[in-house]
Design an enzyme around this catalytic site. Structure first.
Site, PDB file in Angstrom:
ATOM      1  N   GLU A 132      10.188  16.295  15.306  1.00  0.00           N
ATOM      2  CA  GLU A 132      10.447  16.165  13.866  1.00  0.00           C
ATOM      3  C   GLU A 132       9.519  17.121  13.111  1.00  0.00           C
ATOM      4  O   GLU A 132       8.321  17.136  13.350  1.00  0.00           O
ATOM      5  CB  GLU A 132      10.177  14.724  13.415  1.00  0.00           C
ATOM      6  N   GLU A 179      10.109   1.740  10.648  1.00  0.00           N
ATOM      7  CA  GLU A 179      11.164   2.722  10.389  1.00  0.00           C
ATOM      8  C   GLU A 179      10.477   4.081  10.461  1.00  0.00           C
ATOM      9  O   GLU A 179       9.653   4.409   9.615  1.00  0.00           O
ATOM     10  CB  GLU A 179      11.776   2.378   9.020  1.00  0.00           C
ATOM     11  N   CYS A 216      13.668  11.221   6.518  1.00  0.00           N
ATOM     12  CA  CYS A 216      13.793  10.769   7.918  1.00  0.00           C
ATOM     13  C   CYS A 216      15.169  11.123   8.426  1.00  0.00           C
ATOM     14  O   CYS A 216      15.374  11.314   9.615  1.00  0.00           O
ATOM     15  CB  CYS A 216      13.646   9.269   8.048  1.00  0.00           C
ATOM     16  N   LYS A 252       0.867  -1.186   0.000  1.00  0.00           N
ATOM     17  CA  LYS A 252       0.000   0.000   0.000  1.00  0.00           C
ATOM     18  C   LYS A 252       0.897   1.227   0.000  1.00  0.00           C
ATOM     19  O   LYS A 252       1.521   1.553   1.006  1.00  0.00           O
ATOM     20  CB  LYS A 252      -0.898   0.031   1.240  1.00  0.00           C
TER      21      LYS A 252
HETATM   22  C1  UN1 Z   1      14.454   8.437   4.323  1.00  0.00           C
HETATM   23  O1  UN1 Z   1      14.850   9.507   4.738  1.00  0.00           O
HETATM   24  O2  UN1 Z   1      13.319   8.054   4.571  1.00  0.00           O
HETATM   25  O3  UN1 Z   1      20.156   8.246   3.348  1.00  0.00           O
HETATM   26  C2  UN1 Z   1      15.285   7.572   3.479  1.00  0.00           C
HETATM   27  C3  UN1 Z   1      19.310   8.871   2.723  1.00  0.00           C
HETATM   28  C4  UN1 Z   1      18.562   8.169   1.614  1.00  0.00           C
HETATM   29  C5  UN1 Z   1      17.404   7.417   2.153  1.00  0.00           C
HETATM   30  C6  UN1 Z   1      16.553   8.238   3.080  1.00  0.00           C
HETATM   31  N1  UN1 Z   1      19.440   7.293   0.899  1.00  0.00           N
HETATM   32  O4  UN1 Z   1      19.028  10.025   2.995  1.00  0.00           O
END
Ligand code: UN1
Length: 502
Positions: A390, A255, A289, A180
């Protein structure tokens, strides 16, 4: 725009067929840089659609599980080749539905290609363990087995890379998949499904159901035939997913959020640190993230660093990610822009100083999209909300420290633990920070973003639940160990009992 797809109705991909939602409902997808640009409609699915996809994946599981892993790998190699061939086209569509600049969406597709090839290579490894037995004429080994149907719930910020991280690992281990995608970026996952279809993947092995979290995601987390859920998104949603999976002890990989920090020491190359901070904070408009949403600079170089960073942030060109002259694209949605504006206000109210940006952009070309200036706060204190929560937007909070120890304490002083970094030319500082930062990812003389697919990706504390994706760690999520003992002595031999004392 001429080489972009014409708007159309996109459907779910279930059991090798493109089918509309059984309820007939659809939702619209529009370009966040220009809301007049209509990408298409997508199935607004319900629990019946999800059930149909899980049934198809469950039916396909036996055949796929028994397909030799090196054969499964051949499909992944083919998908990797197709993505490589179509990289530019896919990247353009991704920028159009998600907003980040073309260079970055090319990188996103490249990450999916890298993962396809990495996991295809695993098809000839998937190493287990062989080890001696404590008894004579007995053989011991542990092998990996698939779990069954893997349910993937994926975010909008890496619309094809993250589905590939999860999906390629799931498939090579012998699981079948129902995915999804985020409702803001369904097309990227549809394009991945098109690649699987072209590669001739057996029907039912890869299924896509688009739609909302409550309508599709929630029934997925509760479905008896789904053995593992892998989710990337917010900590609050991750917690709900863990709770929903708990009664049936479904495996769950989460995650989630981050509040990543760059530490700039007094012996750092300040210009290099400014380059890193700009990329770490404003790449993907801060919607990673791993974004560098916090920076702590040593008192001796603080003023110089802040001045340079603010100067460079002001020069970043904000605009449509499809244009070559854009450095930073829009935020993904109206909701995201509101959150950014809310936090900018919170930062001002808390007494931090805006030294670059600070505003939502609404005039002229910006009027039809969700744009915000790259924003730098200085004079931030570690306990302020802008230094703790965040934001997921183009905002970074700069703090000051007097020592490496203080920088590390500030760095670790948040509820998340995804990524962190240090700029220093002192090897002792680098190694001390490498040891003491409690994050899943750490960089020396590089920003907090930029993970490569063959290393574990994920974080500590409220960023994750102890698992990692990517690299070999990624196949741990999608496989279970089976320990096998083969006794060829022809007699009953009892472990721990029929062993000779020496
Ligand atoms: C994410 O931020 O959800 O290291 C993934 C990085 C990318 C992946 C980020 N290769 O910023």
């Amino acid at each position: 725009m001429s080489n972009l797809r014409a708007p159309r109705d996109y459907h779910n991909f279930i059991d090798g067929q493109w089918v509309p939602s059984s309820g007939g409902k659809t939702f619209e997808n529009r370009n966040p840089a220009n809301n007049d640009d209509f990408i298409g409609t997508f199935a607004e699915s319900n629990a019946d659609d999800l059930n149909a996809a899980v049934d198809a994946a469950d039916r396909a599981f036996q055949g796929w599980r028994l397909t030799p892993a090196p054969k499964r790998a051949e499909y992944l190699y083919r998908v990797g080749d197709i993505l490589k061939r179509d990289k530019e086209k896919i990247a353009r569509e991704m920028t159009r539905e998600m907003g980040k600049v073309l260079q970055e969406t090319r990188g996103d597709v490249q990450e999916a290609i890298d993962m396809a090839f990495l996991m295809a290579g695993e098809g000839r490894r998937l190493h287990g363990v062989t080890t001696p037995s404590e008894l004579p004429n007995k053989f011991n080994m542990a092998v990996r087995m698939p779990l069954g149907v893997a349910g993937l719930i994926t975010p909008w910020n890496f619309p094809i890379a993250i589905p590939a991280w999860k999906g390629m690992a799931a498939l090579i281990c012998g699981n079948t998949v129902v995915i999804k995608p985020a409702s803001l970026t369904p097309l990227s996952v549809i394009m991945l499904a098109e690649a699987f279809e072209e590669a001739g993947l057996p029907k039912g092995v890869w299924n896509v159901v688009t739609g909302g979290g409550q309508e599709v995601g929630e029934p997925m987390t509760k479905h008896d035939k789904v053995s593992v859920i892998s989710f990337t998104g917010s900590t609050n949603v991750g917690r709900d997913i863990a709770i929903a999976c708990a009664p049936s002890f479904k495996h769950v990989h989460l995650e989630m959020g981050g509040k990543n920090i760059i530490m700039v020491m007094d012996d750092a190359d300040v210009d290099l640190a400014v380059d890193g901070a700009l990329w770490g904070a404003f790449g993907t408009a801060g919607q990673r993230c791993t974004a560098a949403s916090r920076i702590v600079a040593h008192r001796k170089i603080y003023e110089q660093f802040v001045e340079k960073l603010a100067g460079r942030a002001k020069k970043l060109r904000v605009g449509d990610g499809l244009s070559d002259s854009t450095d930073m694209g829009p935020n993904v949605s109206a909701g995201q822009i509101k959150t950014v504006a809310k936090y900018v206000q919170i930062g001002k109210d808390e007494g931090a100083q805006v030294v670059a940006g600070g505003n939502t952009l609404t005039d002229g070309n910006f009027a039809k999209g969700f744009f915000h200036e790259p924003t730098v706060f200085a004079g931030v204190k570690p306990d302020m909300r802008i230094a703790q929560e965040e934001i997921f937007g183009p905002v970074t909070a700069v703090m000051q420290c007097d020592s490496l120890e203080e920088a590390i304490a500030i760095g670790n002083g948040v509820k998340y633990g995804l990524s962190s970094s240090i700029y220093t030319n002192n090897i002792n500082n680098a190694f001390a920070a490498m040891r003491d930062m409690y994050t899943g990812i750490f960089y020396v003389n590089a920003p907090t973003i930029g993970a490569e697919v063959h290393l574990p990706f994920g974080g500590t504390k409220q960023t994750g639940n102890g698992h990692r994706e990517a690299g070999i760690a990624g196949i741990d999520v999608f496989s279970e160990w089976k320990s096998i003992y083969v006794d060829y002595s022809g007699a009953l031999q009892r472990a721990q009992i029929d062993t000779e004392e020496i």
